[in-house]
Design a protein around this motif. Structure first.
Motif, PDB file in Angstrom:
ATOM      1  N   GLU B 433       0.830  -1.204   0.000  1.00 41.26           N
ATOM      2  CA  GLU B 433       0.000   0.000   0.000  1.00 41.26           C
ATOM      3  C   GLU B 433       0.867   1.257   0.000  1.00 41.26           C
ATOM      4  OE1 GLU B 433      -4.065  -0.474   2.429  1.00 41.26           O
ATOM      5  OE2 GLU B 433      -2.386  -1.426   3.459  1.00 41.26           O
ATOM      6  N   VAL B 434       1.930   1.221   0.829  1.00 45.98           N
ATOM      7  CA  VAL B 434       2.808   2.384   0.926  1.00 45.98           C
ATOM      8  C   VAL B 434       3.524   2.624  -0.407  1.00 45.98           C
ATOM      9  CG1 VAL B 434       4.856   3.313   2.065  1.00 45.98           C
ATOM     10  CG2 VAL B 434       3.102   2.144   3.422  1.00 45.98           C
ATOM     11  N   GLU B 435       4.018   1.553  -0.979  1.00 45.38           N
ATOM     12  CA  GLU B 435       4.752   1.669  -2.241  1.00 45.38           C
ATOM     13  C   GLU B 435       3.834   2.219  -3.337  1.00 45.38           C
ATOM     14  OE1 GLU B 435       6.475  -2.021  -3.504  1.00 45.38           O
ATOM     15  OE2 GLU B 435       7.772  -1.019  -4.967  1.00 45.38           O
ATOM     16  N   ASP B 436       2.604   1.724  -3.330  1.00 49.84           N
ATOM     17  CA  ASP B 436       1.638   2.161  -4.331  1.00 49.84           C
ATOM     18  C   ASP B 436       1.388   3.672  -4.219  1.00 49.84           C
ATOM     19  OD1 ASP B 436      -0.498   1.902  -6.326  1.00 49.84           O
ATOM     20  OD2 ASP B 436      -1.820   2.336  -4.618  1.00 49.84           O
ATOM     21  N   ILE B 437       1.335   4.164  -2.982  1.00 48.58           N
ATOM     22  CA  ILE B 437       1.107   5.607  -2.777  1.00 48.58           C
ATOM     23  C   ILE B 437       2.247   6.407  -3.411  1.00 48.58           C
ATOM     24  CG2 ILE B 437       1.148   7.422  -1.007  1.00 48.58           C
ATOM     25  CD1 ILE B 437      -0.564   5.454   0.726  1.00 48.58           C
ATOM     26  N   PHE B 438       3.496   5.988  -3.171  1.00 46.73           N
ATOM     27  CA  PHE B 438       4.616   6.751  -3.730  1.00 46.73           C
ATOM     28  C   PHE B 438       4.691   6.610  -5.253  1.00 46.73           C
ATOM     29  CE2 PHE B 438       6.070   6.381   0.768  1.00 46.73           C
ATOM     30  CZ  PHE B 438       5.905   7.724   1.058  1.00 46.73           C
ATOM     31  N   ASN B 439       4.276   5.461  -5.745  1.00 48.77           N
ATOM     32  CA  ASN B 439       4.210   5.312  -7.196  1.00 48.77           C
ATOM     33  C   ASN B 439       3.189   6.260  -7.804  1.00 48.77           C
ATOM     34  OD1 ASN B 439       6.191   3.375  -7.341  1.00 48.77           O
ATOM     35  ND2 ASN B 439       4.752   1.650  -7.188  1.00 48.77           N
ATOM     36  N   ARG B 440       2.037   6.344  -7.150  1.00 47.06           N
ATOM     37  CA  ARG B 440       1.003   7.245  -7.657  1.00 47.06           C
ATOM     38  C   ARG B 440       1.490   8.693  -7.645  1.00 47.06           C
ATOM     39  NH1 ARG B 440      -3.324   5.245  -3.667  1.00 47.06           N
ATOM     40  NH2 ARG B 440      -4.297   7.280  -3.977  1.00 47.06           N
ATOM     41  N   LEU B 441       2.280   9.046  -6.633  1.00 46.66           N
ATOM     42  CA  LEU B 441       2.832  10.403  -6.560  1.00 46.66           C
ATOM     43  C   LEU B 441       3.961  10.615  -7.566  1.00 46.66           C
ATOM     44  CD1 LEU B 441       2.938  10.744  -2.675  1.00 46.66           C
ATOM     45  CD2 LEU B 441       1.724  12.311  -4.199  1.00 46.66           C
ATOM     46  N   GLN B 442       4.351   9.524  -8.248  1.00 41.52           N
ATOM     47  CA  GLN B 442       5.497   9.529  -9.161  1.00 41.52           C
ATOM     48  C   GLN B 442       6.779   9.936  -8.433  1.00 41.52           C
ATOM     49  OE1 GLN B 442       4.911  10.706 -13.174  1.00 41.52           O
ATOM     50  NE2 GLN B 442       2.703  10.453 -13.061  1.00 41.52           N
ATOM     51  N   PHE B 443       6.913   9.423  -7.203  1.00 44.16           N
ATOM     52  CA  PHE B 443       8.168   9.521  -6.469  1.00 44.16           C
ATOM     53  C   PHE B 443       8.873   8.186  -6.713  1.00 44.16           C
ATOM     54  CE2 PHE B 443       6.635  12.385  -2.684  1.00 44.16           C
ATOM     55  CZ  PHE B 443       6.164  13.312  -3.589  1.00 44.16           C
ATOM     56  N   LYS B 444      10.172   8.238  -6.991  1.00 43.83           N
ATOM     57  CA  LYS B 444      10.895   6.983  -7.200  1.00 43.83           C
ATOM     58  C   LYS B 444      11.075   6.306  -5.840  1.00 43.83           C
ATOM     59  CE  LYS B 444      15.116   6.106  -8.867  1.00 43.83           C
ATOM     60  NZ  LYS B 444      16.367   6.807  -9.202  1.00 43.83           N
ATOM     61  N   ALA B 445      10.571   5.066  -5.710  1.00 47.43           N
ATOM     62  CA  ALA B 445      10.641   4.400  -4.415  1.00 47.43           C
ATOM     63  C   ALA B 445      11.243   3.017  -4.575  1.00 47.43           C
ATOM     64  CB  ALA B 445       9.242   4.291  -3.814  1.00 47.43           C
ATOM     65  N   SER B 446      12.142   2.646  -3.657  1.00 50.59           N
ATOM     66  CA  SER B 446      12.652   1.275  -3.687  1.00 50.59           C
ATOM     67  C   SER B 446      12.517   0.662  -2.295  1.00 50.59           C
ATOM     68  CB  SER B 446      14.108   1.249  -4.157  1.00 50.59           C
ATOM     69  OG  SER B 446      14.902   1.971  -3.261  1.00 50.59           O
ATOM     70  N   VAL B 447      12.088  -0.585  -2.297  1.00 49.63           N
ATOM     71  CA  VAL B 447      11.816  -1.268  -1.031  1.00 49.63           C
ATOM     72  C   VAL B 447      12.932  -2.245  -0.752  1.00 49.63           C
ATOM     73  CG1 VAL B 447      10.216  -2.789   0.182  1.00 49.63           C
ATOM     74  CG2 VAL B 447       9.337  -1.029  -1.368  1.00 49.63           C
ATOM     75  N   ASP B 448      13.435  -2.182   0.498  1.00 58.09           N
ATOM     76  CA  ASP B 448      14.435  -3.142   0.919  1.00 58.09           C
ATOM     77  C   ASP B 448      13.988  -3.677   2.276  1.00 58.09           C
ATOM     78  OD1 ASP B 448      16.634  -4.628   1.498  1.00 58.09           O
ATOM     79  OD2 ASP B 448      17.987  -2.908   1.791  1.00 58.09           O
ATOM     80  N   GLY B 449      13.355  -4.823   2.246  1.00 64.67           N
ATOM     81  CA  GLY B 449      12.827  -5.389   3.491  1.00 64.67           C
ATOM     82  C   GLY B 449      11.746  -4.496   4.072  1.00 64.67           C
ATOM     83  N   GLU B 450      11.973  -4.013   5.271  1.00 65.79           N
ATOM     84  CA  GLU B 450      10.993  -3.174   5.972  1.00 65.79           C
ATOM     85  C   GLU B 450      11.172  -1.691   5.643  1.00 65.79           C
ATOM     86  OE1 GLU B 450       8.322  -3.817   8.638  1.00 65.79           O
ATOM     87  OE2 GLU B 450       8.393  -5.211   6.946  1.00 65.79           O
ATOM     88  N   THR B 451      12.225  -1.384   4.869  1.00 66.45           N
ATOM     89  CA  THR B 451      12.549   0.028   4.626  1.00 66.45           C
ATOM     90  C   THR B 451      12.208   0.421   3.201  1.00 66.45           C
ATOM     91  OG1 THR B 451      14.346  -0.156   6.198  1.00 66.45           O
ATOM     92  CG2 THR B 451      14.399   1.744   4.723  1.00 66.45           C
ATOM     93  N   ILE B 452      11.616   1.590   3.068  1.00 63.80           N
ATOM     94  CA  ILE B 452      11.354   2.109   1.722  1.00 63.80           C
ATOM     95  C   ILE B 452      12.156   3.395   1.562  1.00 63.80           C
ATOM     96  CG2 ILE B 452       9.221   3.289   2.479  1.00 63.80           C
ATOM     97  CD1 ILE B 452       8.150   2.626  -0.420  1.00 63.80           C
ATOM     98  N   THR B 453      12.844   3.514   0.438  1.00 58.89           N
ATOM     99  CA  THR B 453      13.666   4.692   0.181  1.00 58.89           C
ATOM    100  C   THR B 453      13.067   5.449  -0.985  1.00 58.89           C
ATOM    101  OG1 THR B 453      15.600   3.537   0.985  1.00 58.89           O
ATOM    102  CG2 THR B 453      15.992   5.491  -0.362  1.00 58.89           C
ATOM    103  N   VAL B 454      12.817   6.724  -0.755  1.00 63.61           N
ATOM    104  CA  VAL B 454      12.082   7.525  -1.728  1.00 63.61           C
ATOM    105  C   VAL B 454      12.973   8.653  -2.241  1.00 63.61           C
ATOM    106  CG1 VAL B 454      10.074   9.021  -2.050  1.00 63.61           C
ATOM    107  CG2 VAL B 454       9.900   6.998  -0.580  1.00 63.61           C
ATOM    108  N   THR B 455      13.056   8.759  -3.564  1.00 67.57           N
ATOM    109  CA  THR B 455      13.739   9.905  -4.162  1.00 67.57           C
ATOM    110  C   THR B 455      12.665  10.907  -4.575  1.00 67.57           C
ATOM    111  OG1 THR B 455      15.424   8.402  -4.983  1.00 67.57           O
ATOM    112  CG2 THR B 455      15.376  10.614  -5.941  1.00 67.57           C
ATOM    113  N   VAL B 456      12.734  12.072  -3.972  1.00 64.95           N
ATOM    114  CA  VAL B 456      11.640  13.035  -4.138  1.00 64.95           C
ATOM    115  C   VAL B 456      11.924  13.925  -5.342  1.00 64.95           C
ATOM    116  CG1 VAL B 456      10.301  14.835  -3.000  1.00 64.95           C
ATOM    117  CG2 VAL B 456      11.378  13.040  -1.628  1.00 64.95           C
ATOM    118  N   PRO B 457      10.981  14.034  -6.274  1.00 68.32           N
ATOM    119  CA  PRO B 457      11.201  14.921  -7.416  1.00 68.32           C
ATOM    120  C   PRO B 457      11.371  16.374  -6.940  1.00 68.32           C
ATOM    121  CG  PRO B 457       9.120  13.727  -7.639  1.00 68.32           C
ATOM    122  CD  PRO B 457       9.650  13.418  -6.293  1.00 68.32           C
ATOM    123  N   THR B 458      12.154  17.144  -7.704  1.00 70.12           N
ATOM    124  CA  THR B 458      12.443  18.520  -7.281  1.00 70.12           C
ATOM    125  C   THR B 458      11.201  19.407  -7.270  1.00 70.12           C
ATOM    126  OG1 THR B 458      13.067  18.927  -9.558  1.00 70.12           O
ATOM    127  CG2 THR B 458      14.846  18.546  -7.990  1.00 70.12           C
TER     128      THR B 458
END
Lengths: 345, 804
Positions: B433-458
């Protein structure tokens, strides 16, 4: 002789019956039972009787006297009662005339609102915290994640006294001071009411001075769901169980995430009307999870502690609750306004 | 920000969602939609008309008689009052039966003897605000391009078959000061795609760099500057669709070049500026801080004096624009312009805010720079503007851009654990669900286990820390879906402090005594600030008051309450008693916060008691006020500690004022205001008091303790004394109490006579003395013995003797 006695008794009882007041009755008493009365006279004539007849006749005389006396007393009571009634009747007053006024005052409607909110939160374990109305820029802005030059400072143009001292623009500095006093340790549960000041021209919806009441909870496991639950308890108690609440995302520099709370419009029941600008909802307060910068500035470890804060305007609540249409009424103190809030709710 | 529903569909598919539904969804996800305006609401029956003939109205100088083709079998005659109506124009016609804003119905009419079958409309008559109507049509009817077809719906040609959403943007969401920003937000909410606008790069034989050079001296203020040159433009109106979009956003169309810069400002949120290259005055753009005292005349024809805190665009010599705020009049694009020098730049928020504030000049551009623009849109905006200028102004875009670029763009990268999100929110979201939210926002997100890392567009400069990600997750998850709980963990006892509790007692008592609570302003005038102050300290003045009446912080409450009495008195409320508790502010020098003392004050005027039909009427007097105070001190357990001494004070009646002492310290005053002041305020006899609430609430008191109720009768002796007029009753009472010892339980005044039957300078005052012993019944002799002592003491200490 016996006949004479019966005759007398008859006569006396009739006269008693005919008496219309205590005076007449007394005259009857003197006439029949007095020393010069006919019964006494009968007694005197008893000397002529035989020794056998004398006690018989004596007894008969006593019976007659008792009958008369008894009747007399009965009549007397009756006449007395009547007299009292007559006197009381003459004392009748007009109960519709106005009573002697007792002076009553009352607290200001804003105090009613603030105390109601205070008591509600005291019941949930909060304390009431207060602080200075003239504040340092640090507590009013900087400690709340609003450094100098922050664009959000535009939102609240302020009355400065010097560059570093101003009239507080919200009661949030009390929260900053309370957190600082706790030296990084929880829990904190406070409610902060007080006067605040902004550079607004006074009109129907703006006042350069107004009230605010804010709440702050800091602890080790404070969640946004706790904020939501707390606000719902507040809204239902304050506005009635039938009101719906909704939270909307918003922005405040000192909270993240931030929310605004709406309650369903009482006027239209959520269908949309002019009071709720056709949305069905009325904005009531701002809130959010305390921003980690705010926690850290006050000496809290934001990895360990979280918290929520909320704030609202008693004027706005009073205006909604009582239908007051002009914020200036709260400060002109027209007695025709103040008197309307005598009723305790 | 005004968002056209129709325009938004260029970037995101809105199929199946009405403007109202969209507004509701946007509001619930975080941006408050303050209103939805349906632009053609209340308007019917307006069509395009072709003015076939126009002639002077025979009976009216200012009217024209027109024959208009409105797409029907035969043209109709319409009388028109607009000065600019002319043969051959395409115009908007409200036909017979049409309805215009304000429920204005169009009927067939005769105007000065000539038949009129409808009305030729101006844009304001169609409900548009005058300030957005193009200047050339602001005084008359709007003239459409020649290619529109008579009889078609004029409102749809004007794109008024649209709804405009008014977004109330908080300072963190300046990304939505652009249509594209709004499109990203809406796409995230709806889970749909964003379509980006197109630009075609033109190439030319000539290079822009041969025409212009860029030199930035103030690199911190202006790390990125992009210039383009467009030759051979033909200035004219922009296409109608562009004009209507600008108008729906609240911007007035000017000409094709200016409109294109504004269109890009709305589309990308990137402010642009177009200079007339030939008027620029040099071949070099130099960006620098202004010199103190340097001047520029801006586009609004105002000459402005600058300081070195302002950033200017210059031609190497003179300023040609106040950077990020407004262009200069000297290089303005006019109808004569043929070569455009286009600026797209990144200016720092601070330098633009400073200039905008100092100059009192806010523009669409400054509003965006102040809040921070997306650095990645600087070039693309310039390219697209140049493309539109080629397309709609016939221009030739020279090859390349001329740039200064010292900007490093580092998008924020933020990591967070799923647990953190759920713990802060009290939710049970899954990583999907969390990953889907960042995808919808078009933020680049990568999941590693319990951690999600988001690259925020400028474009989303507001997202910097974990909590920002939590908010994004929460708002798109839906605040409605967050559960409701109450805080758990160690509980706290909720209670008022002793001070707060006692303050409520004071309020309740005064209200019970018949006073209304007032709340007045803390700010007052210099004239009033020093009146009735208990402590004479300096008052505090605001640095920039809004008015003289509210320029200083009060030192006392009484003047504010007198104002309340005056206000009410002027409205036929002459009998009134009010009180207030609140702070007064004593200066502590300019470095320290002032001392804030909480005071309680009251003001009473007119009748205290009135029961007319029983003939009872009692005006307020000193002793009414004193009685209230005595009851208050009883409530607080302070009666024994309080003394009243005769005093004099500015603004108060010289003979009817008392200072109040608590344990010997002055804590306030009570009395009648000076008759002169009463007259000035048009008040009847008025009495006031003001006390330090802090002093009376913080004074130490004896704990409450039961005393046995006397079982033996008391004995009362009354004495009438002749004493000097100046000897106050309080003094006599003190003597009586002292001499009376333990047996004397009470001494109270019951009569006072100062009339003419007394010897000059004397008065008669009578006390009732009550003697008692808790253990036994007193004998006459015992009482007489003490009583004699009392009389003796009165004679000795005050020269007061029994009245013969």
């Amino acid at each position: 002789m016996q006949d004479r006695l019966n005759e007398l008794q008859e006569e006396a009882l009739k006269k008693i019956e005919e008496s219309t007041n205590l005076k007449e009755l007394n005259e009857v008493r003197v006439a029949y039972l007095g020393k010069k009365g006919p019964i006494t006279e009968v007694l005197r004539g008893m000397g002529k009787l035989s020794a056998e007849e004398r006690p018989k006749m004596g007894a008969l005389v006593n019976v007659v006297r008792e009958v008369i006396a008894e009747k007399m007393e009965e009549k007397q009571n009756m006449l007395e009662d009547a007299e009292v009634l007559e006197k009381l009747a003459s004392e009748t007053i007009d109960v519709t005339l106005p009573g002697s006024p007792v002076r009553v005052g009352n607290h200001h409607p804003l105090t009613s609102i603030i105390e109601e909110i205070e008591d509600l939160f005291i019941g949930m374990g909060y304390e009431v915290a207060e602080g200075p109305e003239v504040e340092k820029d640090y507590y009013n802005f900087e400690a709340l994640n609003l450094p100098k030059g922050h664009p959000a400072r535009d939102m609240q143009d302020s009355f400065y006294i010097t560059e570093e001292i101003l009239l507080r623009t919200h009661t949030s500095p009390v929260q900053a001071r309370t957190m600082e006093k706790h030296q990084g340790k929880g829990p904190i549960k406070i409610i902060c009411p007080g006067k605040v000041y902004r550079r607004d021209n006074d009109d129907a919806t703006h006042s350069h001075q107004f009230m605010q009441i804010e709440g702050l909870v800091i602890g080790e496991n404070i969640r946004m769901s706790d904020l939501k639950g707390t606000l719902e308890v507040f809204a239902k108690k304050m506005f009635g169980d039938d009101r719906e609440i909704r939270l909307r995302p918003s922005f405040f520099p000192f909270t993240e995430p931030s929310v605004e709370m709406d309650i369903s419009c009482k006027i239209c029941g959520g269908k949309g009307c002019s009071v709720c600008k056709k949305t069905g909802w009325i904005e009531i307060l701002g809130a959010g999870m305390v921003h980690p910068n705010v926690l850290e500035m006050a000496g809290y470890d934001s990895k360990k502690y979280t918290g929520f804060a909320f704030g609202m305007g008693p004027e706005r609540i009073a205006m909604l609750k009582y239908g007051v249409d002009d914020i200036r009424h709260f400060y002109t103190n027209d007695v025709r306004f103040l008197k309307q809030f005598l009723k305790q709710e | 920000m005004f968002v056209s529903y129709k325009w938004l569909q260029d970037y995101v598919d809105l199929a199946g969602i009405t403007p109202e539904e969209l507004a509701e969804k946007i509001t619930k996800s975080g941006i408050e939609v303050e209103g939805v305006e349906v632009l053609n609401e209340g308007i019917e029956g307006v069509v395009i008309g072709h003015v076939l003939e126009r002639e002077q109205h025979p009976n009216a100088d200012k009217l024209s008689k027109c024959l208009v083709d409105i797409g029907q079998d035969a043209p109709v005659q319409i009388v028109c009052g607009a000065a600019n109506v002319a043969q051959g124009q395409k115009v908007a016609v409200a036909t017979v039966g049409a309805v215009l804003p304000g429920n204005f119905k169009i009927k067939r009419a005769k105007l000065r003897g000539e038949e009129s079958n409808g009305m030729i409309c101006s844009l304001t008559e169609l409900g548009m605000e005058g300030k957005i109507v193009p200047k050339e049509y602001s005084e008359g009817i709007f003239v459409f391009p020649a290619d529109v077809v008579p009889g078609t719906d004029a409102l749809s040609v004007l794109n008024r078959d649209d709804a405009v959403l008014e977004l109330g943007l908080t300072p963190n969401r300046s990304d939505c000061l652009s249509m594209l920003g709004v499109a990203y937000e809406v796409a995230a909410i709806l889970g749909r795609e964003v379509k980006l606008p197109e630009s075609e790069l033109h190439s030319s034989e000539e290079n822009a760099s041969d025409f212009i050079q860029v030199r930035v001296e103030a690199q911190n203020d202006n790390p990125l500057y992009v210039a383009k040159v467009i030759k051979n433009v033909k200035i004219g109106p922009s296409p109608l669709w562009m004009q209507t979009r600008l108008m729906s956003a609240g911007i007035r169309p000017h000409n094709n070049v200016v409109d294109i810069t504004n269109y890009i400002l709305l589309e990308y949120g990137q402010p642009l500026h177009a200079f007339d290259y030939d008027l620029f005055g040099s071949k070099e753009i130099v960006v620098r801080r202004a010199n103190d005292g340097e001047t520029i005349e801006t586009l609004d024809d105002i000459k402005r004096t600058l300081t070195k805190e302002h950033l200017v665009i210059t031609n190497g010599k003179d300023p040609v624009a106040l950077a990020g705020v407004m262009g200069g009049a000297n290089s303005e694009v006019t109808s004569e312009t043929t070569t455009v020098l286009l600026e797209s730049a990144y200016f720092s928020g601070a330098v633009v805010r400073k200039a905008s504030k100092d100059q009192g000049l806010r523009s669409e551009a400054s509003a965006r720079f102040e809040k921070g623009i997306d650095p990645n849109r600087v070039r693309v905006s310039a390219e697209r503007a140049a493309y539109l200028m080629a397309k709609y102004a016939g221009g030739e875009v020279l090859s390349g851009t001329v740039e200064h670029d010292s900007l490093t763009i580092e998008p924020a990268v933020v990591s967070i654990t799923l647990n953190k999100i759920n713990t802060v929110l009290g939710t049970e979201m899954s990583m999907e669900e969390v990953e889907d939210i960042f995808n919808r926002l078009q933020f680049k997100a990568s999941v590693d286990g319990e951690t999600i890392t988001v690259t925020v567009p400028t474009r989303r400069g507001d997202i910097q820390i974990e909590e920002d990600l939590i908010e994004e997750a929460a708002r798109l998850y839906g605040y409605d879906n967050i559960p409701k709980t109450l805080p758990i963990g160690s509980s706290t006892a909720g209670r008022l402090t002793e001070y707060q509790y006692k303050r409520r007692i004071v309020r309740r008592y005064l209200e019970g005594a018949g006073l209304y609570q007032a709340v007045t302003y803390s700010l007052t005038s210099e004239e009033k600030v020093a009146q009735y102050a208990i402590e004479s300290r300096d008052a505090i003045r605001l640095a920039m008051p809004m008015s003289e009446d509210r320029s200083m912080l009060r030192l006392s409450i009484v003047p504010q309450l007198l104002e309340v009495l005056k206000y009410n008195g002027a409205r036929q409320n002459d009998n009134l008693a009010v009180y207030e508790t609140g702070a007064v502010f004593l200066s502590n020098g300019t470095e320290e916060l002032p001392v804030e003392h909480e005071h309680v004050a009251a003001a009473l005027t007119g009748l205290w008691h009135s029961h007319s039909w029983q003939g009872e009427k009692k005006p307020v007097d000193f002793f009414v006020v004193k009685g209230i105070l005595e009851g208050l001190f009883d409530k607080l357990g302070l009666t024994e500690k309080v003394k009243y001494i005769q005093s004099q004070m500015d603004g108060m009646h010289p003979g009817r004022t008392a200072d109040l002492l608590l344990n010997g310290e002055k804590i306030g005053f009570a009395g009648q205001i000076h008759p002169g002041v009463q007259k000035e305020l048009d008040l009847k006899e008025t009495f006031v008091f003001e006390l330090s609430l802090k002093a009376i609430l913080e004074a130490a008191t004896e704990p409450l303790h039961y005393h046995a109720i006397p079982r033996f009768p008391s004995m009362t002796r009354d004495i009438a004394l002749v004493a000097d007029k100046q000897t106050v009753s309080g003094k006599l009472k003190e003597i009586i109490v002292e001499a009376g010892g333990t047996l004397l339980k009470e001494a109270s005044v019951f009569d006072l006579y100062e009339g003419e039957r007394m010897e000059q300078g004397k008065k008669s005052i009578a006390f009732s003395l009550k003697y008692a012993d808790p253990e036994r019944t007193l004998t006459d002799e015992e009482v007489t013995k003490v009583h004699e002592k009392v009389l003796e003491a009165l004679k000795e200490k005050a020269g007061a003797v029994l009245r013969g």
